[in-house]
Design a protein around this motif. Structure first.
Motif, PDB file in Angstrom:
ATOM      1  N   TYR A  96      -5.314  -3.810   4.372  1.00 55.77           N
ATOM      2  CA  TYR A  96      -5.125  -2.092   4.717  1.00 55.77           C
ATOM      3  C   TYR A  96      -6.923  -1.944   5.845  1.00 55.77           C
ATOM      4  CZ  TYR A  96      -0.760  -2.646   2.936  1.00 55.77           C
ATOM      5  OH  TYR A  96       0.618  -2.313   2.312  1.00 55.77           O
TER       6      TYR A  96
ATOM      7  N   LEU B 227      -3.676   0.043  -3.725  1.00 59.51           N
ATOM      8  CA  LEU B 227      -3.140  -0.978  -3.820  1.00 59.51           C
ATOM      9  C   LEU B 227      -2.177  -1.735  -4.459  1.00 59.51           C
ATOM     10  CD1 LEU B 227      -3.114  -2.950  -1.000  1.00 59.51           C
ATOM     11  CD2 LEU B 227      -5.162  -3.737  -2.001  1.00 59.51           C
TER      12      LEU B 227
ATOM     13  N   GLY C  94       0.893  -1.222   0.305  1.00 63.77           N
ATOM     14  CA  GLY C  94      -0.081  -0.049  -0.224  1.00 63.77           C
ATOM     15  C   GLY C  94       0.977   1.622   0.100  1.00 63.77           C
TER      16      GLY C  94
ATOM     17  N   ILE D 232      -3.366   3.262  10.042  1.00 64.58           N
ATOM     18  CA  ILE D 232      -3.752   2.887   8.837  1.00 64.58           C
ATOM     19  C   ILE D 232      -2.901   0.742   9.292  1.00 64.58           C
ATOM     20  CG2 ILE D 232      -3.147   2.235   6.545  1.00 64.58           C
ATOM     21  CD1 ILE D 232      -3.311   4.829   6.224  1.00 64.58           C
ATOM     22  N   ASN D 233      -3.674   0.213   9.841  1.00 65.16           N
ATOM     23  CA  ASN D 233      -2.890  -0.666   9.847  1.00 65.16           C
ATOM     24  C   ASN D 233      -2.929  -1.942   8.611  1.00 65.16           C
ATOM     25  OD1 ASN D 233      -3.376  -0.928  12.943  1.00 65.16           O
ATOM     26  ND2 ASN D 233      -5.520  -0.245  12.135  1.00 65.16           N
ATOM     27  N   LYS D 234      -1.869  -1.936   8.510  1.00 58.53           N
ATOM     28  CA  LYS D 234      -1.551  -3.413   7.907  1.00 58.53           C
ATOM     29  C   LYS D 234      -2.095  -4.908   8.526  1.00 58.53           C
ATOM     30  CE  LYS D 234       1.728  -5.869   4.470  1.00 58.53           C
ATOM     31  NZ  LYS D 234       3.216  -5.109   4.295  1.00 58.53           N
TER      32      LYS D 234
ATOM     33  N   GLN E 180     -11.701  -0.901   5.900  1.00 60.95           N
ATOM     34  CA  GLN E 180     -10.404  -1.092   4.630  1.00 60.95           C
ATOM     35  C   GLN E 180     -11.026  -0.243   3.518  1.00 60.95           C
ATOM     36  OE1 GLN E 180     -11.498  -5.649   4.013  1.00 60.95           O
ATOM     37  NE2 GLN E 180      -9.603  -5.888   2.699  1.00 60.95           N
TER      38      GLN E 180
ATOM     39  N   LEU F 105       4.107   2.265   2.909  1.00 53.50           N
ATOM     40  CA  LEU F 105       2.914   1.983   3.580  1.00 53.50           C
ATOM     41  C   LEU F 105       3.209   0.586   4.455  1.00 53.50           C
ATOM     42  CD1 LEU F 105      -0.557   2.809   3.804  1.00 53.50           C
ATOM     43  CD2 LEU F 105       0.950   3.834   4.546  1.00 53.50           C
TER      44      LEU F 105
END
Length: 135
Positions: free
Chosen positions: A85, A126, A34, A78-80, A108, A49
C-alpha cells in the motif's frame, strides 16, 4: 507470478541442473490486507482498504473523511498494489504525514505507520496471508 510459462521455465532450468521439477518449491502467493484505524479527528472506526484507490480528504465523496485547516478536498490517496500500500499526496496546502515525515509525492506504508492529515490521526495496519500453491 504462477503462470504456465514460468513453470515451464523453472522445469527447464531444473532439468539442466539434474533436478526433477517436483523437487522445486512452488512459489507462494501472498495476499495483502490493509486497514486504517481512525484514532482522533474523526469518528473512531476501523476501515478496510478494499478498493484499489482509497481517497482521504474533506470532500463528502472521500472514502476516509479528514478534518483540519489547509487540507484538500482530496488530500491524499492510498493505492493498493501487488507490492503493498502506498500513500500519495494529492492536494491542499497541508501535506499528509507518515510517522511525522511530510509526504510530498508518495510513500510505501508499513504495519503500524501513524498517518496524520490535518487534525485527523490514524494508524495503518497490514496483514499478510500466505496462500499455499494448489489451495
Amino acid at each position: 507470478l504462477d503462470t504456465e510459462a514460468q513453470q515451464e521455465l523453472l522445469a527447464k532450468q531444473a532439468a539442466e541442473r539434474g533436478e526433477r521439477p517436483e523437487q522445486l518449491p512452488r512459489p507462494k502467493k501472498i495476499n495483502l490486507y490493509g486497514t486504517i484505524t481512525i484514532i482522533s479527528g474523526g469518528i473512531p472506526e476501523i476501515i478496510e482498504l478494499e478498493k484499489r484507490v482509497t481517497t482521504l480528504g474533506k470532500s463528502g465523496d472521500s472514502d476516509i473523511k479528514c478534518s483540519g485547516l489547509l487540507i484538500g478536498k482530496t488530500a491524499a490517496l492510498i493505492n493498493k498494489r501487488p507490492t503493498g500500500y502506498f500513500l500519495a499526496y494529492a492536494e491542499g496546502l497541508k501535506k499528509p504525514e507518515v510517522n511525522g515525515e511530510s509526504v510530498t509525492t508518495q510513500m510505501q506504508l508499513h504495519d503500524g505507520d501513524q498517518i496524520a492529515i490535518g487534525s485527523t490521526r490514524m494508524t495503518f495496519n497490514l496483514r499478510e496471508e500466505i496462500v499455499e500453491p494448489g489451495s
